[in-house]
Scaffold this active site. Sequence first.
Site, PDB file in Angstrom:
ATOM      1  N   LYS A  79      38.350   4.966 -75.878  1.00  0.00           N
ATOM      2  CA  LYS A  79      39.582   3.988 -75.602  1.00  0.00           C
ATOM      3  C   LYS A  79      39.295   2.674 -75.691  1.00  0.00           C
ATOM      4  O   LYS A  79      38.005   2.312 -75.526  1.00  0.00           O
ATOM      5  CB  LYS A  79      40.016   4.373 -74.183  1.00  0.00           C
ATOM      6  CG  LYS A  79      40.002   5.834 -73.773  1.00  0.00           C
ATOM      7  CD  LYS A  79      40.339   6.068 -72.307  1.00  0.00           C
ATOM      8  CE  LYS A  79      40.020   7.650 -71.749  1.00  0.00           C
ATOM      9  NZ  LYS A  79      38.840   7.870 -71.519  1.00  0.00           N
ATOM     10  N   HIS A 110      43.558   1.908 -73.236  1.00  0.00           N
ATOM     11  CA  HIS A 110      43.145   2.555 -71.762  1.00  0.00           C
ATOM     12  C   HIS A 110      44.215   1.843 -70.615  1.00  0.00           C
ATOM     13  O   HIS A 110      44.390   3.022 -69.681  1.00  0.00           O
ATOM     14  CB  HIS A 110      41.960   1.745 -71.627  1.00  0.00           C
ATOM     15  CG  HIS A 110      41.025   2.573 -70.794  1.00  0.00           C
ATOM     16  ND1 HIS A 110      39.441   2.749 -70.725  1.00  0.00           N
ATOM     17  CD2 HIS A 110      41.338   3.438 -69.590  1.00  0.00           C
ATOM     18  CE1 HIS A 110      39.137   3.438 -69.887  1.00  0.00           C
ATOM     19  NE2 HIS A 110      40.114   3.954 -68.908  1.00  0.00           N
TER      20      HIS A 110
HETATM   21  N1  LIG Z   1      42.290   6.835 -68.404  1.00  0.00           N
HETATM   22  C1  LIG Z   1      41.693   6.426 -67.333  1.00  0.00           C
HETATM   23  O1  LIG Z   1      42.031   5.391 -66.879  1.00  0.00           O
HETATM   24  C2  LIG Z   1      40.638   7.283 -66.574  1.00  0.00           C
HETATM   25  C3  LIG Z   1      40.625   6.864 -65.235  1.00  0.00           C
HETATM   26  C4  LIG Z   1      39.499   7.887 -64.686  1.00  0.00           C
HETATM   27  C5  LIG Z   1      39.109   9.016 -65.296  1.00  0.00           C
HETATM   28  N2  LIG Z   1      39.356   9.095 -66.761  1.00  0.00           N
HETATM   29  C6  LIG Z   1      38.646  10.407 -67.267  1.00  0.00           C
HETATM   30  O2  LIG Z   1      38.962  11.553 -66.590  1.00  0.00           O
HETATM   31  C7  LIG Z   1      37.822  12.228 -66.301  1.00  0.00           C
HETATM   32  C8  LIG Z   1      37.846  12.853 -64.993  1.00  0.00           C
HETATM   33  O3  LIG Z   1      38.140  12.113 -63.832  1.00  0.00           O
HETATM   34  P1  LIG Z   1      37.256  11.536 -62.699  1.00  0.00           P
HETATM   35  O4  LIG Z   1      35.772  11.370 -63.301  1.00  0.00           O
HETATM   36  O5  LIG Z   1      37.918  10.363 -62.364  1.00  0.00           O
HETATM   37  O6  LIG Z   1      37.149  12.524 -61.618  1.00  0.00           O
HETATM   38  P2  LIG Z   1      37.506  14.131 -61.560  1.00  0.00           P
HETATM   39  O7  LIG Z   1      37.035  15.026 -62.714  1.00  0.00           O
HETATM   40  O8  LIG Z   1      38.964  14.443 -60.733  1.00  0.00           O
HETATM   41  O9  LIG Z   1      36.364  14.505 -60.453  1.00  0.00           O
HETATM   42  C9  LIG Z   1      34.790  14.379 -60.499  1.00  0.00           C
HETATM   43  C10 LIG Z   1      34.154  14.489 -59.300  1.00  0.00           C
HETATM   44  O10 LIG Z   1      34.241  15.933 -59.096  1.00  0.00           O
HETATM   45  C11 LIG Z   1      33.061  16.397 -58.708  1.00  0.00           C
HETATM   46  N3  LIG Z   1      33.115  17.683 -59.259  1.00  0.00           N
HETATM   47  C12 LIG Z   1      33.099  18.213 -60.366  1.00  0.00           C
HETATM   48  N4  LIG Z   1      33.248  19.516 -60.484  1.00  0.00           N
HETATM   49  C13 LIG Z   1      32.896  20.067 -59.168  1.00  0.00           C
HETATM   50  C14 LIG Z   1      32.786  21.039 -58.757  1.00  0.00           C
HETATM   51  N5  LIG Z   1      32.987  22.317 -59.370  1.00  0.00           N
HETATM   52  N6  LIG Z   1      32.590  21.357 -57.238  1.00  0.00           N
HETATM   53  C15 LIG Z   1      32.550  20.268 -56.639  1.00  0.00           C
HETATM   54  N7  LIG Z   1      32.588  18.892 -57.080  1.00  0.00           N
HETATM   55  C16 LIG Z   1      32.979  18.864 -58.440  1.00  0.00           C
HETATM   56  C17 LIG Z   1      32.245  15.519 -59.475  1.00  0.00           C
HETATM   57  O11 LIG Z   1      30.886  15.431 -58.850  1.00  0.00           O
HETATM   58  P3  LIG Z   1      29.448  15.199 -59.923  1.00  0.00           P
HETATM   59  O12 LIG Z   1      30.008  14.170 -61.047  1.00  0.00           O
HETATM   60  O13 LIG Z   1      28.710  14.793 -59.009  1.00  0.00           O
HETATM   61  O14 LIG Z   1      29.130  16.567 -60.236  1.00  0.00           O
HETATM   62  C18 LIG Z   1      32.873  14.173 -59.272  1.00  0.00           C
HETATM   63  O15 LIG Z   1      32.357  13.525 -58.165  1.00  0.00           O
HETATM   64  C19 LIG Z   1      36.774  10.861 -66.277  1.00  0.00           C
HETATM   65  O16 LIG Z   1      35.441  11.603 -66.251  1.00  0.00           O
HETATM   66  C20 LIG Z   1      37.186  10.099 -67.530  1.00  0.00           C
HETATM   67  O17 LIG Z   1      36.853  10.846 -68.500  1.00  0.00           O
HETATM   68  C21 LIG Z   1      40.291   8.335 -67.259  1.00  0.00           C
END
Ligand SMILES: NC(=O)c1ccc[n+]([C@@H]2O[C@H](COP(=O)([O-])OP(=O)(O)OC[C@H]3O[C@@H](n4cnc5c(N)ncnc54)[C@H](OP(=O)(O)O)[C@@H]3O)[C@@H](O)[C@H]2O)c1
Length: 264
Positions: A79, A110
């Site tokens: 992005k 982004h």
């Molecule tokens: N376009 C944008 O503006 C934007 C913004 C935010 C995110 N994103 C993208 O979306 C992706 C996902 O969103 P996110 O990272 O915000 O949050 P998410 O995927 O909703 O949640 C991630 C959190 O959940 C925990 N988790 C994952 N699997 C689990 C399980 N099976 N049991 C318990 N806890 C679990 C992870 O822990 P651990 O990491 O400690 O394992 C982490 O703390 C990002 O990584 C990024 O690539 C894009």
Amino acid sequence: MKLDINSKVKLNDGTQMPLLGFGTWQIRNGESAYNAVLWALKAGYRHIDTAKFYGNEESVGRAIRDSGIPRSDVFVTTKLWPTDAINAEKVFNRSFEKLDIGYIDLYLMHWPVPGMVKKSWQRLEKIYETSGKIKSIGVSNHNIRQLKCILDVAKIKPVVNQVKCSPYNYDPTMHEFCRKNDIVMEAYSPLTRGNMLYDEKLTTIAEKYKKSSTQILLRWCIQKGIVTIPKSAHPEWITENADIFDFEISDDDMRKLDNFSKNV
Ligand SMILES: NC(=O)c1ccc[n+]([C@@H]2O[C@H](COP(=O)([O-])OP(=O)(O)OC[C@H]3O[C@@H](n4cnc5c(N)ncnc54)[C@H](OP(=O)(O)O)[C@@H]3O)[C@@H](O)[C@H]2O)c1
């Protein structure tokens, strides 16, 4: 609906995008990002989401190269950060070099650039047309007004809008707008960043299907045709989150999940 880990959605430019992807925000460049991406690829994910802003493109790319999986089998998104829109071409080339994977499947704006939504989209179109290094372009965090602005001037339509989405903040109006305009909705933070995993409404449904809360949240997305990109830095959770293809949520429970957003 029979879905499996290779299930894809067709984008409006004819390319295909896996419904399940792996998010890498807040996974540090170096061994952390390298290992997490390798674990994800080993667990069967074939779609990796990164961004210049995450600072980990180098390790993400290295893991993809070292995985031994043919490049054409992995879908990679990166992005452009809004303040970089002014230097879009140069910044894109930096991302391209850091990833070092031959081409980028999807390049996203982004965030919308205030007052420059149309212009920044036209810059992305130009990179797409002139670089020959990008398969598809799209946006993230754009509201309906901003999408309409882009659609007014677009030579190339955005293929996706990546937005924050889970049952707790589902926006059916945005989903319907995307559907009508042949733009795929992609869910970021599909696991509510871990915040709602112990919510009783959710755990009750999870117990019924003998699945975890995260598996219910992700299955809800893919059953709605929403691309989803959960992040984890733990190998066991990465594997757990991909184990969502051996059950189906009933229509009744899908409706219950749709309505979670009304109660928060
Ligand atoms: N376009 C944008 O503006 C934007 C913004 C935010 C995110 N994103 C993208 O979306 C992706 C996902 O969103 P996110 O990272 O915000 O949050 P998410 O995927 O909703 O949640 C991630 C959190 O959940 C925990 N988790 C994952 N699997 C689990 C399980 N099976 N049991 C318990 N806890 C679990 C992870 O822990 P651990 O990491 O400690 O394992 C982490 O703390 C990002 O990584 C990024 O690539 C894009």
